[in-house]
Motif scaffolding. Sequence first.
Motif, PDB file in Angstrom:
ATOM      1  N   ALA A 200      36.792  -0.725  79.098  1.00 28.95           N
ATOM      2  CA  ALA A 200      35.839  -0.113  78.173  1.00 28.95           C
ATOM      3  C   ALA A 200      36.234  -0.392  76.726  1.00 28.95           C
ATOM      4  N   LEU A 201      37.520  -0.351  76.431  1.00 27.15           N
ATOM      5  CA  LEU A 201      37.982  -0.637  75.071  1.00 27.15           C
ATOM      6  C   LEU A 201      37.689  -2.082  74.681  1.00 27.15           C
ATOM      7  N   ARG A 202      37.900  -3.010  75.599  1.00 27.68           N
ATOM      8  CA  ARG A 202      37.631  -4.417  75.288  1.00 27.68           C
ATOM      9  C   ARG A 202      36.139  -4.625  74.997  1.00 27.68           C
ATOM     10  N   ARG A 203      35.280  -4.028  75.817  1.00 30.43           N
ATOM     11  CA  ARG A 203      33.824  -4.144  75.588  1.00 30.43           C
ATOM     12  C   ARG A 203      33.437  -3.508  74.261  1.00 30.43           C
ATOM     13  N   ALA A 204      34.027  -2.359  73.982  1.00 26.62           N
ATOM     14  CA  ALA A 204      33.669  -1.625  72.770  1.00 26.62           C
ATOM     15  C   ALA A 204      34.105  -2.345  71.499  1.00 26.62           C
ATOM     16  N   ALA A 205      35.208  -3.075  71.571  1.00 28.30           N
ATOM     17  CA  ALA A 205      35.717  -3.748  70.375  1.00 28.30           C
ATOM     18  C   ALA A 205      34.819  -4.893  69.924  1.00 28.30           C
ATOM     19  N   GLU A 206      34.086  -5.470  70.845  1.00 28.97           N
ATOM     20  CA  GLU A 206      33.235  -6.607  70.501  1.00 28.97           C
ATOM     21  C   GLU A 206      31.994  -6.140  69.724  1.00 28.97           C
ATOM     22  N   GLY A 207      31.876  -6.594  68.506  1.00 34.45           N
ATOM     23  CA  GLY A 207      30.681  -6.319  67.717  1.00 34.45           C
ATOM     24  C   GLY A 207      30.593  -4.938  67.127  1.00 34.45           C
ATOM     25  N   HIS A 208      31.695  -4.190  67.101  1.00 40.29           N
ATOM     26  CA  HIS A 208      31.682  -2.845  66.536  1.00 40.29           C
ATOM     27  C   HIS A 208      32.775  -2.698  65.485  1.00 40.29           C
ATOM     28  N   ASP A 209      32.522  -1.830  64.526  1.00 42.94           N
ATOM     29  CA  ASP A 209      33.515  -1.521  63.492  1.00 42.94           C
ATOM     30  C   ASP A 209      34.471  -0.434  63.949  1.00 42.94           C
ATOM     31  N   LEU A 210      33.969   0.476  64.782  1.00 42.77           N
ATOM     32  CA  LEU A 210      34.740   1.648  65.189  1.00 42.77           C
ATOM     33  C   LEU A 210      34.466   1.953  66.649  1.00 42.77           C
ATOM     34  N   ILE A 211      35.526   2.286  67.380  1.00 35.88           N
ATOM     35  CA  ILE A 211      35.411   2.817  68.727  1.00 35.88           C
ATOM     36  C   ILE A 211      35.740   4.304  68.642  1.00 35.88           C
ATOM     37  N   LEU A 212      34.834   5.126  69.101  1.00 29.90           N
ATOM     38  CA  LEU A 212      35.020   6.576  69.051  1.00 29.90           C
ATOM     39  C   LEU A 212      34.955   7.115  70.476  1.00 29.90           C
TER      40      LEU A 212
END
Length: 373
Positions: A200-212
């Motif tokens: 989930a972290l790897r997917r979230a890091a792509e194309g986002h400024d912040l993972i919350l």
Amino acid sequence: MLAEDLISPLDVPPLANSSMDGYAVRRADIPEPGSVLPLSQRVAAGQVGQPLAAGTAARIFTGAPLPPGADAVVMQEQCTVLEGGGQVRFDVVPEPRQWVREQGEDVKRGAVVLPRGTRLTPQALGLAATVGAARLSVVRRPRVALFSTGDELVMPGEPLRPGAIYNSNRYTLQGLLAQFGCDCTDLGIVPDSREATRSALRRAAEGHDLILTSGGVSVGEEDHLRPAVEAEGRLELWQVAIKPGKPLAFGQVNTAAGASAWFVGLPGNPVASFMTFLLAVRPLLLALQGAPTAAPTPVLLEAGFDWPRPDRRREFLRVRRAGEGRLELYTNQSSGVLSSTVWGDGVVDNPPGQPIRAGERVRYLGFAEWLLT
């Protein structure tokens, strides 16, 4: 948010104008009440009058430029048009510059009308239009990936199985992100496993400024975010001495292309999640948009309650303003009691180990001020 200063290319108003329907005059021509002057011209809004001849008056309307030579306006209610309509009697002697809006009274040419980082509220957009700005340079909305962790979580609308709870944090955090102008990607609920969390972290890091995230940042056996973030990036902060909100994580998650996204892991308890968002995520989102990040200024108000057993951590006690400005305390200060944030209108920012007695002045922070940007 505005990406660069908006500088006015003109004065507002561009010319001195009347703030009343009435008559433009030279004050020297009205030495006493009852003075009578002939009308020499009529000036409506959008027109520019001729220089006002001495010993005459000009009919003028709200917003119309003041004729050169005039130095005051007398409102029509203090005047009488004489028979025939060519003369006006003035019942008062006008004050200097009476009912005159001066050139540049609102905005001076060359002034910074809206500084970089200003949120473009309806009134800010109106002010930009006032100085003729047809286009504005703005900061891109922060892109935020949001997910929750916990096998106990169920989405509203689904049957609530034994031992499960509804995922309230999703909706609280989505609303807060919208309040701060973010584009939110909802990644849903991630199962309580190390590999699922890393994926989930790897997917979230792509194309986002912040993972919350919410939940999974404590130290239990089912809390996988800490090792997952350390494996996919780096962790720079773990736990803070506040209540509610001790398990707060901050770091970065790397992408396959070598970039990174900021990571903030909020506690799973709903009040703790809400408060740590205001304390930690709010300034980060404002910084990403180039806006001032200062927290609201506390207001000293009188406590209408006793708090004899303070925590050793800095506490944020849910309260609301009651009669005569006294603060009422919500009875249950548990971090799981989200109703306290709806009942209350703010918190008392209480230093570590500081007891409170009724009648003492305490530091109050209103939710409304925190949510304004």
